[in-house]
Design a protein around this motif. Structure first.
Motif, PDB file in Angstrom:
ATOM      1  N   ALA A  49       0.998  -1.180  -0.432  1.00  0.00           N
ATOM      2  CA  ALA A  49       0.179  -0.401  -0.183  1.00  0.00           C
ATOM      3  C   ALA A  49       1.034   1.434   0.135  1.00  0.00           C
ATOM      4  N   ASN A  50       2.182   1.540   0.510  1.00  0.00           N
ATOM      5  CA  ASN A  50       2.878   2.584   0.833  1.00  0.00           C
ATOM      6  C   ASN A  50       3.879   2.335   0.011  1.00  0.00           C
ATOM      7  N   THR A  51       4.065   1.681  -0.958  1.00  0.00           N
ATOM      8  CA  THR A  51       4.375   2.145  -2.507  1.00  0.00           C
ATOM      9  C   THR A  51       4.615   2.862  -3.558  1.00  0.00           C
ATOM     10  N   ASP A  52       5.534   3.492  -4.097  1.00  0.00           N
ATOM     11  CA  ASP A  52       5.235   4.957  -4.931  1.00  0.00           C
ATOM     12  C   ASP A  52       5.426   4.203  -6.569  1.00  0.00           C
ATOM     13  N   TYR A  53       4.036   3.476  -7.400  1.00  0.00           N
ATOM     14  CA  TYR A  53       4.761   2.862  -8.363  1.00  0.00           C
ATOM     15  C   TYR A  53       4.468   3.741  -8.993  1.00  0.00           C
ATOM     16  N   ARG A  54       3.217   5.021  -8.952  1.00  0.00           N
ATOM     17  CA  ARG A  54       2.920   5.360  -9.422  1.00  0.00           C
ATOM     18  C   ARG A  54       3.148   7.323  -9.163  1.00  0.00           C
ATOM     19  N   LYS A  55       3.368   8.278  -9.946  1.00  0.00           N
ATOM     20  CA  LYS A  55       3.665   9.554  -9.376  1.00  0.00           C
ATOM     21  C   LYS A  55       3.609  10.670 -10.979  1.00  0.00           C
ATOM     22  N   PHE A  56       3.723  11.494 -10.169  1.00  0.00           N
ATOM     23  CA  PHE A  56       3.642  12.995 -11.201  1.00  0.00           C
ATOM     24  C   PHE A  56       4.485  13.733 -10.755  1.00  0.00           C
ATOM     25  N   ASP A  57       5.432  14.374 -11.848  1.00  0.00           N
ATOM     26  CA  ASP A  57       6.293  15.884 -11.414  1.00  0.00           C
ATOM     27  C   ASP A  57       5.908  16.445 -12.842  1.00  0.00           C
ATOM     28  N   ASP A  58       5.031  16.970 -13.568  1.00  0.00           N
ATOM     29  CA  ASP A  58       5.271  16.689 -14.787  1.00  0.00           C
ATOM     30  C   ASP A  58       5.324  15.922 -16.505  1.00  0.00           C
ATOM     31  N   VAL A  59       5.895  14.594 -15.599  1.00  0.00           N
ATOM     32  CA  VAL A  59       5.729  13.673 -16.247  1.00  0.00           C
ATOM     33  C   VAL A  59       5.009  12.651 -15.995  1.00  0.00           C
ATOM     34  N   LEU A  60       4.643  11.935 -16.159  1.00  0.00           N
ATOM     35  CA  LEU A  60       3.606  10.950 -15.690  1.00  0.00           C
ATOM     36  C   LEU A  60       4.794   8.925 -15.146  1.00  0.00           C
ATOM     37  N   ARG A  61       4.700   8.635 -14.186  1.00  0.00           N
ATOM     38  CA  ARG A  61       5.800   7.806 -14.022  1.00  0.00           C
ATOM     39  C   ARG A  61       5.187   6.531 -13.807  1.00  0.00           C
ATOM     40  N   MET A  62       5.216   5.600 -14.150  1.00  0.00           N
ATOM     41  CA  MET A  62       4.876   4.538 -13.503  1.00  0.00           C
ATOM     42  C   MET A  62       5.718   3.393 -13.605  1.00  0.00           C
ATOM     43  N   VAL A  63       5.130   2.452 -12.224  1.00  0.00           N
ATOM     44  CA  VAL A  63       5.843   0.333 -12.726  1.00  0.00           C
ATOM     45  C   VAL A  63       4.663   0.164 -12.828  1.00  0.00           C
ATOM     46  N   MET A  64       4.767  -1.034 -13.363  1.00  0.00           N
ATOM     47  CA  MET A  64       3.431  -1.974 -13.838  1.00  0.00           C
ATOM     48  C   MET A  64       4.050  -3.393 -14.276  1.00  0.00           C
ATOM     49  N   SER A  65       3.337  -4.325 -14.012  1.00  0.00           N
ATOM     50  CA  SER A  65       3.024  -5.493 -13.978  1.00  0.00           C
ATOM     51  C   SER A  65       1.848  -5.935 -15.493  1.00  0.00           C
ATOM     52  N   GLY A  66       2.606  -6.746 -16.196  1.00  0.00           N
ATOM     53  CA  GLY A  66       2.063  -7.011 -17.067  1.00  0.00           C
ATOM     54  C   GLY A  66       3.096  -8.096 -18.416  1.00  0.00           C
ATOM     55  N   THR A  67       2.219  -8.429 -19.724  1.00  0.00           N
ATOM     56  CA  THR A  67       2.854  -9.057 -20.196  1.00  0.00           C
ATOM     57  C   THR A  67       3.320  -8.250 -21.444  1.00  0.00           C
ATOM     58  N   ALA A  68       4.473  -8.854 -22.416  1.00  0.00           N
ATOM     59  CA  ALA A  68       5.067  -8.917 -23.459  1.00  0.00           C
ATOM     60  C   ALA A  68       3.922  -8.157 -24.634  1.00  0.00           C
ATOM     61  N   ALA A  69       2.978  -8.674 -24.420  1.00  0.00           N
ATOM     62  CA  ALA A  69       1.800  -8.322 -25.632  1.00  0.00           C
ATOM     63  C   ALA A  69       1.249  -7.367 -25.618  1.00  0.00           C
ATOM     64  N   GLN A  70       1.064  -6.802 -23.829  1.00  0.00           N
ATOM     65  CA  GLN A  70      -0.063  -5.553 -23.796  1.00  0.00           C
ATOM     66  C   GLN A  70       1.487  -4.128 -23.412  1.00  0.00           C
ATOM     67  N   ARG A  71       2.420  -4.184 -23.350  1.00  0.00           N
ATOM     68  CA  ARG A  71       3.888  -3.634 -23.552  1.00  0.00           C
ATOM     69  C   ARG A  71       3.788  -3.008 -24.812  1.00  0.00           C
ATOM     70  N   GLN A  72       3.825  -3.905 -25.819  1.00  0.00           N
ATOM     71  CA  GLN A  72       3.492  -3.757 -27.406  1.00  0.00           C
ATOM     72  C   GLN A  72       2.424  -2.492 -27.650  1.00  0.00           C
ATOM     73  N   GLN A  73       1.158  -3.312 -26.723  1.00  0.00           N
ATOM     74  CA  GLN A  73       0.317  -2.869 -27.184  1.00  0.00           C
ATOM     75  C   GLN A  73       0.378  -1.248 -27.245  1.00  0.00           C
ATOM     76  N   LEU A  74       0.762  -0.910 -25.442  1.00  0.00           N
ATOM     77  CA  LEU A  74       0.966   0.460 -25.297  1.00  0.00           C
ATOM     78  C   LEU A  74       1.447   1.404 -25.830  1.00  0.00           C
ATOM     79  N   ARG A  75       2.568   0.674 -26.066  1.00  0.00           N
ATOM     80  CA  ARG A  75       4.001   1.222 -27.116  1.00  0.00           C
ATOM     81  C   ARG A  75       3.313   1.907 -28.425  1.00  0.00           C
TER      82      ARG A  75
END
Length: 400
Positions: A307-333
């Motif tokens: 709960a106390n992990t800073d895996y997403r944040k914003f400082d005029d840049v959206l910063r995220m660490v996420m779990s997923g699949t290679a197919a999802q990554r390609q779709q997002l890219r």
């Protein structure tokens, strides 16, 4: 001497829904007498290529803990960026924070052989150049809060601190005096965490729109695409309690030993290194037995860590660490690539099989914060891709 604006950040109401990060009306201008503080590991990309990404992360978090300890009990806003950090401080904290930054710089050089760049930029300098810094507070739970920044001032401050000109006035000056830093609370005791799916991605996205309304529309669209592709928080959160394991590896524990014993005698360093594996074993035992002690409820500790992990944040840049699949990554890219081709965003995306976590522990009950990054260079390498995209766009505009 304390300033009337010292409690500026403490008094911000903040918001509880992360997707509200794009709503500029939720941000408050930083007081004009405050300063923006930047820490950054010099040539972090090369160090990462040498396999030292854990050291890079450790130094970024060490600079945070040094500054927070120096500013206590004042609550100041900050963001971890992988190979460094950004803070905003009132003028009353300029001297103690400068001493903490010098200590962090000395520790990085003496314990790791790495250069930590540290600098301060007065808000008046940023405003005089037409830049703004706005601050908000993401507070999803009563026991956890995270600063959010908007406006171009953070990036401009970073550029000023990183400027290679001789006698850069924004760098914290070198000192012949030895400065003691307080790194208490820094911990780095967890094994790398395998993705609950196929991989961990580290994502950076910066909107290039100049109008606030257009910027908000772009970020809201990106949030929608992420949810559509990766699912809600429960699906794409990079951590699961059953994948968290305390490490007994001397290599994994070495960063904590170096940082916590910086400036101490050889005997003190040996003693800390000797005791640390026993503390790890006790932690394993207490969590396994779900014990309750005066220090905290160990049966709930991993739950609170997630709960106390800073895996997403914003400082005029959206910063995220996420779990997923290679197919999802390609779709997002593909989606982000189209937005980039349209000149709306620049982005960086890095994939790794695991994430690493570095911690600041005020107490083992509720007050502990955990900084997440993708393994093998996560944020730093994603930032490099984003910078390259911005350079290419700038080149196209120059030719046109």
């Amino acid at each position: 001497m304390a300033s009337i604006n010292d409690d500026f950040y403490e008094n911000l109401a903040g918001f509880t829904d992360f997707h509200a990060f794009s709503q500029i009306g939720r941000y408050t201008p930083l007081p004009s007498d405050w300063l923006v503080v930047i820490t950054d590991v010099v040539d972090s990309t090369r160090a990462i290529q040498d396999g030292r990404y854990k050291d890079i992360n450790a130094l970024g978090v060490a600079s945070i803990v040094a500054v927070l300890n120096a500013a206590k009990p004042l609550n100041i806003p900050y963001i971890f960026g992988g190979d460094g950090a950004t803070f905003c401080i009132p003028p009353s904290q300029q001297e103690p924070v400068a001493c903490a930054l010098k200590a962090a710089r000395d520790m990085a050089a003496g314990q790791f052989g790495l250069a930590l760049r540290v600098g301060m930029v007065p808000m008046q300098v940023l405003e005089a150049s037409g830049h703004t810094v706005r601050v908000s507070k993401y507070r999803p739970y009563a026991t956890y809060q995270q600063a959010m920044f908007a406006g171009s001032g953070i990036a401009y401050a970073e550029a000023l601190v990183k400027d290679q000109s001789p006698n850069n006035p924004f760098l914290v000056p070198e000192s012949e005096l030895h400065t003691e830093g307080d790194f208490s609370g820094f911990e780095c005791r967890w094994d790398e965490i395998a993705s609950p799916h196929e991989e961990i991605i580290t994502l950076l996205v910066q909107c290039l729109e100049t109008e606030e309304a257009s910027e908000q529309v772009v970020y809201q669209a990106i949030s929608g695409h992420i949810t559509q592709i990766y699912g809600n928080e429960g699906r794409h959160h990079p951590l699961r309690e059953n994948r968290l394991a305390l490490s007994l590896s001397p290599k994994n524990l070495s960063a904590e030993i170096k940082i916590r014993t910086a400036g101490q005698s050889g005997w003190q360093r040996w003693l800390y290194a000797f005791k640390l594996p026993f503390r790890v074993l006790l932690g394993r035992l207490f969590m396994g037995l779900r014990l309750k002690t005066r220090a905290g409820n160990w049966g709930r500790y991993k739950q609170m860590l997630v709960a106390n992990t800073d895996y997403r944040k914003f400082d005029d840049v959206l910063r995220m660490v996420m779990s997923g699949t290679a197919a999802q990554r390609q779709q997002l890219r593909d989606v982000l690539g189209q937005l980039h081709q349209d000149g709306k965003i620049a982005f960086g995306l890095h994939a790794a099989p695991t994430a690493l976590i570095t911690c600041i522990i005020s107490d083992y009950g509720n007050h502990h914060v955990h900084f997440l990054d993708g393994a093998n260079g996560g944020y730093a390498l994603a930032a490099q891709e984003m910078k390259n995209q911005k350079r290419r766009l700038a080149g196209k505009q120059t030719v046109a």
